[in-house]
Write an enzyme that holds these catalytic residues in place. Sequence first.
Site, PDB file in Angstrom:
ATOM      1  CE  LYS A  86       2.923   2.906  -8.066  1.00 39.26           C
ATOM      2  NZ  LYS A  86       2.597   3.528  -6.794  1.00 39.26           N
ATOM      3  CD  GLU A 127      -1.466 -13.439   0.247  1.00 36.84           C
ATOM      4  OE1 GLU A 127      -1.602 -13.104   1.108  1.00 36.84           O
ATOM      5  OE2 GLU A 127      -0.821 -13.877  -1.060  1.00 36.84           O
ATOM      6  CB  SER A 185      -1.236   1.123  -6.798  1.00 35.26           C
ATOM      7  OG  SER A 185      -0.998   1.898  -5.798  1.00 35.26           O
TER       8      SER A 185
END
Length: 331
Positions: free
Chosen positions: A263, A249, A238
């Site tokens: 999740k 990224e 999460s």
Amino acid sequence: ASQRTDGAIKGMVQSFNDPYTFFVEPQSRELERDQLAGRFGGIGANLQQTEAGYLLLPVPNQPAALAGVLEGDLLLTVDGQPVSAAMSTDALLALIRGPVGTPVTLLVRRNGEELSITITRAEIQTPSIEWRLLDESPETADVGYLRQTIFSERSPGEMDAAVATLVEQGALRFVWDLRGNPGGLLGAAVAQSDMWLEEGVIVVEERAGGLRKTFEATSGELVDGAPLVLLVDGGSASASEIVAGALHEHGRAQLVGQQTFGKGSVQLIHELADQSSLHVTNAQWYTAGGQQISGQGLAPDIVVAEGDDALAVALAALPSVQEARHNNLAP
């Protein structure tokens, strides 16, 4: 009757076949709120469940200890309500905790005697981040280590203070340990990602109707371009995955460890009249590059086998400040 009602609600909610759409009973919801707030009204004592019942282990200089509770006192009642060994810890904590400044009376047994002790609840804080300088050896004496267990309301402020202190102590590089961190508040994840990013998309939220909301970093970092490695594993979920996805990224951090949990859904929490709550999935999270987190998780740059020393691997992967500058990771 209330147990039957709760059971019926749980059964109805389970019919949606979504593990993250669920019903939470009042006691558990109260503890969940406390956990996400990072603070609660309590007495400052740990509980030890034994065959005989629950033993109290007071924290020094906290309300229970100051009121006279001693380590090993057997808890018999809380405000007159009996306590048994079969009672769940959640149910007992819900009895003991309450608004700051209110009294709670415990009946305890000590050396065969029963004693009644009234304690005024105080604010008990539950830090989400522990940190230290890895100065056991000269090679890592400039590395600040941060381990975060949940993303609570307190977390961004805790990270700000921890990093500032570590920098004062000489930290130039950082390891942020998110292993076993199940997530928490979206706002905390976004704020903490922003602390390590100069710009760019942190996460994209897509609602059921297709409406998309983008969370972006603002200029300014805690430590400009300081080398950073994130430790993750199958328990990182999460909010942990939002942070890991964003920093990875944007080339801000390497991921070391194991595949994350996967999740990436968002839940609306509906508070009900009896303090229970209904969690309903209403959106999905995507990384800046469009990767869906749900059901997939994030793959680490360096995989660490189960049982191996992930921190040692992270330290070996952590570039020096000179290498980071050479690679344009830092100014």
